[in-house]
Scaffold this active site. Sequence first.
Site, PDB file in Angstrom:
ATOM      1  CB  SER A  77      -0.938  -0.348   2.138  1.00  0.00           C
ATOM      2  OG  SER A  77      -1.699   1.044   1.639  1.00  0.00           O
ATOM      3  CE1 TYR A 106      -3.421  -2.525   5.491  1.00  0.00           C
ATOM      4  CE2 TYR A 106      -2.900  -0.245   4.636  1.00  0.00           C
ATOM      5  CZ  TYR A 106      -3.308  -1.729   4.519  1.00  0.00           C
ATOM      6  OH  TYR A 106      -3.294  -2.307   3.077  1.00  0.00           O
TER       7      TYR A 106
HETATM    8  N1  LIG Z   1      -8.901  -1.345  -0.686  1.00  0.00           N
HETATM    9  C1  LIG Z   1      -7.821  -0.636  -0.392  1.00  0.00           C
HETATM   10  O1  LIG Z   1      -8.351   0.982   0.081  1.00  0.00           O
HETATM   11  C2  LIG Z   1      -6.375  -0.970  -0.355  1.00  0.00           C
HETATM   12  C3  LIG Z   1      -5.685   0.242  -0.625  1.00  0.00           C
HETATM   13  C4  LIG Z   1      -4.107  -0.066  -0.100  1.00  0.00           C
HETATM   14  C5  LIG Z   1      -3.513  -1.367  -0.334  1.00  0.00           C
HETATM   15  N2  LIG Z   1      -4.892  -2.389   0.170  1.00  0.00           N
HETATM   16  C6  LIG Z   1      -4.746  -4.082  -0.381  1.00  0.00           C
HETATM   17  O2  LIG Z   1      -4.555  -4.927  -1.001  1.00  0.00           O
HETATM   18  C7  LIG Z   1      -5.012  -6.387  -0.920  1.00  0.00           C
HETATM   19  C8  LIG Z   1      -6.046  -7.105  -1.097  1.00  0.00           C
HETATM   20  O3  LIG Z   1      -7.257  -5.790  -0.475  1.00  0.00           O
HETATM   21  P1  LIG Z   1      -8.584  -5.562  -1.041  1.00  0.00           P
HETATM   22  O4  LIG Z   1      -9.089  -4.022  -1.107  1.00  0.00           O
HETATM   23  O5  LIG Z   1      -8.429  -6.242  -2.624  1.00  0.00           O
HETATM   24  O6  LIG Z   1      -9.975  -6.175   0.043  1.00  0.00           O
HETATM   25  P2  LIG Z   1     -11.001  -7.301   0.198  1.00  0.00           P
HETATM   26  O7  LIG Z   1     -11.615  -7.244  -1.143  1.00  0.00           O
HETATM   27  O8  LIG Z   1     -10.973  -7.543   1.895  1.00  0.00           O
HETATM   28  O9  LIG Z   1      -9.533  -8.585  -0.321  1.00  0.00           O
HETATM   29  C9  LIG Z   1      -9.140  -9.488   1.352  1.00  0.00           C
HETATM   30  C10 LIG Z   1      -8.785 -10.137   0.720  1.00  0.00           C
HETATM   31  O10 LIG Z   1      -8.668 -10.549   1.919  1.00  0.00           O
HETATM   32  C11 LIG Z   1      -8.619 -12.197   1.905  1.00  0.00           C
HETATM   33  N3  LIG Z   1      -8.262 -12.886   3.467  1.00  0.00           N
HETATM   34  C12 LIG Z   1      -8.756 -12.036   4.394  1.00  0.00           C
HETATM   35  N4  LIG Z   1      -7.845 -12.309   5.887  1.00  0.00           N
HETATM   36  C13 LIG Z   1      -7.599 -14.383   5.004  1.00  0.00           C
HETATM   37  C14 LIG Z   1      -6.433 -15.126   5.660  1.00  0.00           C
HETATM   38  N5  LIG Z   1      -6.047 -15.505   6.992  1.00  0.00           N
HETATM   39  N6  LIG Z   1      -5.652 -15.759   4.244  1.00  0.00           N
HETATM   40  C15 LIG Z   1      -6.135 -15.198   3.459  1.00  0.00           C
HETATM   41  N7  LIG Z   1      -7.265 -15.033   3.089  1.00  0.00           N
HETATM   42  C16 LIG Z   1      -7.727 -13.929   3.690  1.00  0.00           C
HETATM   43  C17 LIG Z   1      -9.841 -12.006   2.448  1.00  0.00           C
HETATM   44  O11 LIG Z   1     -11.118 -13.070   2.221  1.00  0.00           O
HETATM   45  P3  LIG Z   1     -11.873 -13.134   3.034  1.00  0.00           P
HETATM   46  O12 LIG Z   1     -13.384 -13.380   2.683  1.00  0.00           O
HETATM   47  O13 LIG Z   1     -12.244 -14.780   3.961  1.00  0.00           O
HETATM   48  O14 LIG Z   1     -12.121 -12.629   4.308  1.00  0.00           O
HETATM   49  C18 LIG Z   1     -10.067 -11.695   0.821  1.00  0.00           C
HETATM   50  O15 LIG Z   1      -9.869 -12.430  -0.156  1.00  0.00           O
HETATM   51  C19 LIG Z   1      -4.989  -6.076   0.757  1.00  0.00           C
HETATM   52  O16 LIG Z   1      -3.549  -6.663   0.871  1.00  0.00           O
HETATM   53  C20 LIG Z   1      -4.685  -4.872   1.035  1.00  0.00           C
HETATM   54  O17 LIG Z   1      -3.989  -4.684   2.134  1.00  0.00           O
HETATM   55  C21 LIG Z   1      -6.527  -2.693   0.289  1.00  0.00           C
END
Ligand SMILES: NC(=O)c1ccc[n+]([C@@H]2O[C@H](COP(=O)([O-])OP(=O)(O)OC[C@H]3O[C@@H](n4cnc5c(N)ncnc54)[C@H](OP(=O)(O)O)[C@@H]3O)[C@@H](O)[C@H]2O)c1
Length: 272
Positions: free
Chosen positions: A133, A147
């Site tokens: 991020s 975070y």
């Molecule tokens: N969206 C933002 O604002 C943002 C900004 C910067 C970086 N990111 C990063 O982008 C990445 C993807 O996030 P996203 O935005 O796509 O959000 P998201 O839709 O919440 O996706 C997160 C994924 O991680 C999975 N997860 C959570 N705990 C887990 C575990 N213990 N083992 C395996 N999977 C697990 C969730 O699965 P479940 O359905 O099982 O919970 C979901 O599939 C993350 O690393 C996040 O930190 C996001």
Amino acid sequence: MTKTIFITGTSSGLGKLTALHFAKRGWNVAATMRTPEKESELTAYDNIKIFKLDVTDVQQVQIATEQAITAFRKIDVVVNNAGAGSYGPLEFAEESTIDWQFALNVRGPINVIRGFLPHFRANKGGMFINISSFMGVLSAVPTGSLYNMSKFALEGLTEGLYYELKPLNIELRLIEQGGSKGNNFLNSVVFNTHPEIRDYDGVVGKVNAMFSGVTEDALDDPQAIVDAIHALATGESQKFRTLLGQAGNDLMALRNAVPIEEYLAKIALNFA
Ligand SMILES: NC(=O)c1ccc[n+]([C@@H]2O[C@H](COP(=O)([O-])OP(=O)(O)OC[C@H]3O[C@@H](n4cnc5c(N)ncnc54)[C@H](OP(=O)(O)O)[C@@H]3O)[C@@H](O)[C@H]2O)c1
């Protein structure tokens, strides 16, 4: 030969979009998630195989990596995407929240990387793409320290590993994204609160107002992130760090332009 990508956290958001993108372009996809029994979209593709994986569970990582290697014989690219965030004053965080934040965002990628290193060594190559991020390279929001810590750690892990894996032809890449549309990230945030202490109310109120004021329109297009992952996986881009989104790039420009003391004071002013 058809290439294969292994992705963590494909039940929603960026992980799911990445799985679909690569499958539609003819790659084999090992899509992993905690609850495969709930999945109905990725199952429609013959070239996507779904494996159960909670990245914090070393034994499950062992099983999922073995299953994926058995199914596809060779994994070319591994995307460490699974992740989530906790917000709120550090003082209020439960011990279990602190451990969870580290276990998911740092220990998870470590587990998966260690799970695939024997395979990549045997293949004499491979690539890890770690989803970080802009909060992994700078601070931008009060009450996001855990975070921040986790993504800074992921960045340090990736940069530190570069030297020992380069001679083995194993590549490391970082994607630094900001908020993007269509994911579950804000819904899964763990908020640290306290029933009595009011000293942080001012800053917490401003952070909450900022988050609740974020409209879907203001968020980045996740396809741009998927395209960046694709460019890295195919070798079209060889950037070690790919920083995406207007907010992250604006903050990075400021961070690079002024001394850290000035940067911190300027960000703090937004929440004063
Ligand atoms: N969206 C933002 O604002 C943002 C900004 C910067 C970086 N990111 C990063 O982008 C990445 C993807 O996030 P996203 O935005 O796509 O959000 P998201 O839709 O919440 O996706 C997160 C994924 O991680 C999975 N997860 C959570 N705990 C887990 C575990 N213990 N083992 C395996 N999977 C697990 C969730 O699965 P479940 O359905 O099982 O919970 C979901 O599939 C993350 O690393 C996040 O930190 C996001």
